[in-house]
Design a protein around this motif. Structure first.
Motif, short mmCIF file in Angstrom:
data_model
loop_
_atom_site.label_atom_id
_atom_site.label_comp_id
_atom_site.label_asym_id
_atom_site.label_seq_id
_atom_site.Cartn_x
_atom_site.Cartn_y
_atom_site.Cartn_z
N GLU A 149 0.84 -1.21 0.00
CA GLU A 149 0.00 0.00 0.00
C GLU A 149 0.87 1.25 0.00
OE1 GLU A 149 -2.44 -0.61 3.45
OE2 GLU A 149 -3.32 -2.41 2.53
N THR A 150 1.97 1.18 0.72
CA THR A 150 2.86 2.34 0.78
C THR A 150 3.54 2.57 -0.56
OG1 THR A 150 3.23 1.76 3.10
CG2 THR A 150 4.64 3.44 2.17
N VAL A 151 3.92 1.50 -1.23
CA VAL A 151 4.51 1.65 -2.57
C VAL A 151 3.47 2.24 -3.52
CG1 VAL A 151 5.55 0.44 -4.52
CG2 VAL A 151 6.13 -0.25 -2.19
N GLU A 152 2.25 1.77 -3.42
CA GLU A 152 1.19 2.32 -4.28
C GLU A 152 1.03 3.82 -4.04
OE1 GLU A 152 -1.97 -0.34 -3.21
OE2 GLU A 152 -1.34 -1.87 -4.67
N TRP A 153 1.08 4.19 -2.79
CA TRP A 153 1.00 5.62 -2.45
C TRP A 153 2.18 6.36 -3.06
CZ3 TRP A 153 4.03 9.28 -0.18
CH2 TRP A 153 3.40 10.47 0.21
N MET A 154 3.37 5.79 -2.92
CA MET A 154 4.59 6.43 -3.42
C MET A 154 4.51 6.66 -4.94
SD MET A 154 7.44 7.04 -1.48
CE MET A 154 7.58 7.06 0.31
N VAL A 155 4.20 5.61 -5.68
CA VAL A 155 4.26 5.75 -7.14
C VAL A 155 3.15 6.68 -7.65
CG1 VAL A 155 5.43 3.55 -7.52
CG2 VAL A 155 2.94 3.61 -7.57
N ALA A 156 2.13 6.90 -6.83
CA ALA A 156 1.06 7.82 -7.24
C ALA A 156 1.47 9.28 -7.07
CB ALA A 156 -0.21 7.53 -6.43
N GLN A 157 2.60 9.53 -6.38
CA GLN A 157 3.03 10.91 -6.15
C GLN A 157 3.88 11.38 -7.33
OE1 GLN A 157 1.64 12.23 -3.38
NE2 GLN A 157 0.87 10.14 -3.13
N GLY A 158 3.34 12.33 -8.10
CA GLY A 158 4.09 12.85 -9.24
C GLY A 158 5.24 13.74 -8.79
N ASN A 159 5.01 14.52 -7.75
CA ASN A 159 6.05 15.39 -7.22
C ASN A 159 6.99 14.56 -6.33
OD1 ASN A 159 7.60 17.17 -5.74
ND2 ASN A 159 5.93 18.64 -5.42
N LEU A 160 8.24 14.45 -6.79
CA LEU A 160 9.16 13.57 -6.07
C LEU A 160 9.38 13.97 -4.62
CD1 LEU A 160 11.93 12.64 -8.67
CD2 LEU A 160 10.09 11.20 -7.77
N ASN A 161 9.24 15.26 -4.33
CA ASN A 161 9.43 15.68 -2.94
C ASN A 161 8.42 15.02 -2.00
OD1 ASN A 161 11.71 17.11 -2.42
ND2 ASN A 161 10.82 19.11 -2.93
N GLU A 162 7.25 14.68 -2.52
CA GLU A 162 6.27 13.97 -1.70
C GLU A 162 6.82 12.61 -1.27
OE1 GLU A 162 3.35 15.15 -0.66
OE2 GLU A 162 3.57 17.03 -1.77
N ARG A 163 7.58 12.01 -2.17
CA ARG A 163 8.20 10.73 -1.83
C ARG A 163 9.41 10.93 -0.93
NH1 ARG A 163 8.60 7.61 -7.71
NH2 ARG A 163 6.66 8.40 -8.60
N PHE A 164 10.23 11.93 -1.29
CA PHE A 164 11.48 12.14 -0.55
C PHE A 164 11.22 12.45 0.93
CE2 PHE A 164 13.69 13.73 -4.68
CZ PHE A 164 13.89 12.42 -5.07
#
Lengths: 571, 571
Positions: free
Chosen positions: B486-501
């Motif tokens: 679920e966390t990976v799904e959330w991550m890949v849905a973030q277009g803005n990389l800072n949301e992931r970082f």
């Protein structure tokens, strides 16, 4: 980047979070008004910034040395110590009867925090003296009090505590040092003690050793231990340092950090000592000293965390590396999400640890001012948490400080590594953090959990009030408190203490996390839309969730753990 | 307590967990049978135990020094290095064409792990050479290969990598070193490089510097960087070290640890260099070297963790302190629940980190043997996790090792502190662990998460099979994998990389925790009712739950984080 004592944080915590006004409303502390306290903190902060902090690096580079049987302190330490003593900072909370400031323990804790951030190696010297002052105030004869307390309180003489022997560390009862009555009220003290902080030095004219030893008829274990005052120079009829006592510093330890703090092996060869407290009552007197010192050591961890944080923040605001990943950024590495996360974690944990330590100090003050058992229970409950969490945060923040510096963090030149090396002993001394956690789940739960439940009722009551205004912060705090409550219920139901001990360290961590959530929620409610509220949101959404994992661990019990035999571990 | 290479752990991991038999079943590695590999690991282990480990303490006490422009290595390092080189251990995985053993990377990783546990400061020298060998194998001209590879592979010459400059650390593209063509195929290299590991020394007859520099027409940033071979002594017509090149070691860093590893500031003044790879293709060549080195650094962390664990276990089995709290105990502190918890945590995390590193190595081997993109993707995915988790575990375990020693841990004499000081750089060099985490959530998710999802499918498939036999272990692993999914799904849905970082470091931690659960579950299924199964139970019930907190953090995004402005953090 020079250290700046976080004076305004103390004012906020005192006035808005930990309820120092309840302390100053008591008769005992009525002279300590908010204005007085603020002025005192500012003055202590100034000393730390301008006089103490500049000596910190020298202590690391030029350790204390033992030469010709005498310890010479690091350069600048003598002058800085003198300034500390002359300012009265050794004895912030000591009784005015013998010259102390008589201020609340909360103020002393703040001063310890600041002074530790400025120079932990040096601060150990007055910290040990503070513990000795408190032990003498509670347990010594009037004669000893009148002779020693004015000198200790003024800082002219310093104090040490002598518990540890090579075979007797956490197990104090295994000590072998002996005391034989001379028949004139004095005793001959013999034995070797290790890890004696500031056991010898040249920054004050006399050193007062409080030494645990066993009388000839003393029972084995802790019940047969007595406490003795054994001065380096025996006071003459005028109360001045007289003839040298039969004791000496044999060697100094070569340590990972705190090079400026001489850690001595002390040898007593029929040295003259005076009983403090009753015969065989040494542990009780020593515990007074240790409880004070435990909170003080918690403050040390927080102080180093603060210094390390300021140091890393300055670096992160200055160091440029790559294009800024955000619009309107500073251009420095603080713009990078992970650097900002590290800094925010440091600051949020410092706030949590400091609030816990000051809440503990306030409980001590309320207990002494009101005599109410619920305050004593609160103080007893929070002491191990303040010590262990404060020092764990010290290590974690200093570690993150190194990381923020990148390669520069591993190079000694920047000073980031010194913070980490210096603070590393704080989870060990004054009772390891493992011992603190055992104390928390055993002795501090002998009331069936009443003291913790009272605190959880307070937390949940506050969270319920806050729910309307800040549901997204209040709800997780309430939930976390409930998880903690269930864990405490599980703990107190375990009759075999090993079931509790198996998860005691994770339990203490979870407890501290929840408490941190409570204090951050209070901060957010006190100052919505402020930096403090934004920090509280960071803590509650990102750091508080740690409690689920550690509290699950806390409830695992001993069976699976002991199923891993020594052979398994060596396999 | 001397270091003992954990040979049987490698055999178990190779054969039962990470599937080295798939590697040895390929044509490329068909000579490397299980028997051969077991013999090689045992032989390397013997060298580490008997020759390398005994030099570790001397390196700390007697650092490498720069004298009259030449670096003199710590006592005993020259002889130990010679034994490493003569045994062929520099080039376990190097191509047999130039004298390498041609063994799988998995075997090289195990050797790196053991040698790091024996003496990390010394092991850095062959590790850097290994990276250089791989870079040359992939990118150098035949002429350079033929001249340098036999010397590097035999260990007669050593290699360094020169990336960092004072203003260009994580941001390599900011470098200023220059390369000017001489017109004869060589180049003049000028500039200053910092943090050059084993940049100068006296343990081998020549030192081959791979230096990143910019050609006159090189574009700004990373696209205009080229890689050059710049030997300390220019090889003569017989391939022997000839005239001295125009380069020198200016100074050595004074570091928190790794005193035996000379960390040099290198000055190049129109030194003669040869291009490696294409003009402006330096980053690509350097990444070959760095990817190898990243897994190698992960193994360093694990190796130090192993050494620190063995050291602490020996102390805990020997040190008595108080009565044993259990029946039929050993009488030593290992009987105490919290000491046993610490030891079990160390061992369980070492197993997890080592399994991840070896699984990464197997993926590298499968990719090179089969050319299949799914193996390349798996290798790329696991490299940052192996590096960051391996080094984090290194620091955490060494830190716990100090704690188990109590006061003795802070005193340098025991050696516990050295492990902690030495390992502290590993989360920093070869790309900080923050950079690894950014790589994981950005570059390694450019496939939309496919590589991770494939791994999670594998984990959940295994957990489903294990559910019948070991439901209480299989179920938590399956659940944790779902939370990670679920966390990976959330991550890949973030277009803005800072949301992931903003949550990348907690994400990597959670990822590693789940992977560790998978490998422990496999171990328990392979050997039920064994020490490994009991350790797996400890990990899955007590350590795996950490994933909930860190993965919740990982999903928080950037907004609240950046709401904390630099002013807020300085408030």
């Amino acid at each position: 980047m020079p250290y700046r004592a976080p004076v305004s944080d103390f004012t906020f915590l005192f006035n808005q979070i930990v309820g120092l006004n309840d302390v100053t409303a008591t008769e005992r502390f009525e002279d300590a008004t908010a204005d007085v306290i603020e002025a005192i903190i500012a003055e202590a902060g100034k000393l730390c910034d301008e006089v103490v902090a500049p000596t910190n690096r020298q202590g690391d580079l030029t350790p204390a040395v033992l030469e010709n049987g005498v310890v010479r302190a690091s350069p600048g330490f003598g002058e800085a110590y003198k300034a500390i003593a002359e300012g009265g900072w050794v004895s912030v909370s000591a009784s005015p009867e013998f010259g102390g400031m008589g201020l609340p323990q909360a103020v002393a804790t703040a001063v310890n925090d600041m002074m530790s951030g400025a120079n932990l190696a040096l601060q150990l010297c007055p910290l040990l003296t503070q513990g000795q002052i408190e032990a003498l105030e509670h347990h010594a004869s009037d004669e000893i009090k009148e002779l020693y307390l004015p000198k200790l309180i003024s800082g002219e003489w310093t104090g040490t505590m002598n518990l540890t022997e090579p075979q007797a560390g956490s197990d104090v009862g295994a000590l072998r040092s002996k005391a034989e009555p001379n028949g004139d009220g004095t005793y001959k003290i013999s034995g070797q003690k290790i890890y004696i902080t500031w056991g010898d030095h040249d920054v004050a004219e006399n050193i007062c050793h409080l030494v645990l030893a066993r009388l000839p008829d003393g029972a084995p274990g802790t019940k047969g231990i007595s406490l003795f005052m054994v001065p380096k120079f025996i006071p003459d009829e005028n109360g001045k340092p007289g003839v040298a006592n039969s004791l000496r510093c044999v060697s100094l330890e070569h340590k990972m950090g705190l090079h400026g703090s001489p850690t001595a092996v002390m040898q007593y060869d029929e040295a003259t000592g005076w009983l403090v407290g009753s015969e065989n009552g040494g542990m009780k007197a020593m515990f007074t000293m240790m409880n004070n010192a435990r909170l003080g050591v918690g403050a040390q961890g927080i102080g180093i965390a603060e210094a390390s944080y300021q140091h890393a923040l300055a670096y992160a605001m200055d160091r440029t590396q790559g294009a800024s990943p955000i619009e309107n950024g500073t251009g420095a590495i603080i713009d990078h999400a992970d650097v900002r996360r590290m800094l925010a974690s440091m600051k949020a944990d410092i706030f949590a640890a400091r609030a816990i330590a000051l809440a503990c100090a306030v409980a001590i003050d309320m207990a002494s001012a009101t005599g109410k058992p619920e305050w004593s229970a609160r103080a007893a409950l929070l002491t191990p948490v303040a010590k262990a969490f404060g020092t764990d945060v010290g290590c974690e923040v200093a570690n993150t400080g190194v990381q923020i510096h990148g390669g520069m963090g591993f190079v000694e030149e920047t000073g980031a590594a010194q913070f980490l090396r210096d603070v590393r002993v704080t989870p060990i001394y004054e009772g390891t953090n493992g011992i603190q956690a055992m104390d928390l789940v055993a002795r501090k739960m002998m009331d069936g959990g009443d003291a913790i439940f009272a605190l959880l009722d307070e937390i949940e009551g506050f969270a319920e009030q806050a729910r309307e205004k800040m549901p997204e912060l209040a709800e997780p705090v309430w939930q976390a408190s409930e998880t903690l409550r269930e864990t405490v219920e599980w703990m107190v139901a375990q009759g075999n203490l090993n079931e509790r001990f198996a998860g005691s360290v994770p339990f203490l961590r979870g407890f501290a996390r929840v408490l941190g959530g409570y204090y951050h929620l209070q901060a957010a409610m006190q100052e919505p839309d402020s930096a403090r509220a934004r920090l509280a949101r960071f803590y509650i959404t990102r750091l508080l969730p740690e409690h689920t994992g550690v509290l699950a661990h806390a409830r695992c019990g001993a069976e699976d753990l002991y199923a891993l035999s020594p052979d398994d571990l060596a396999a």
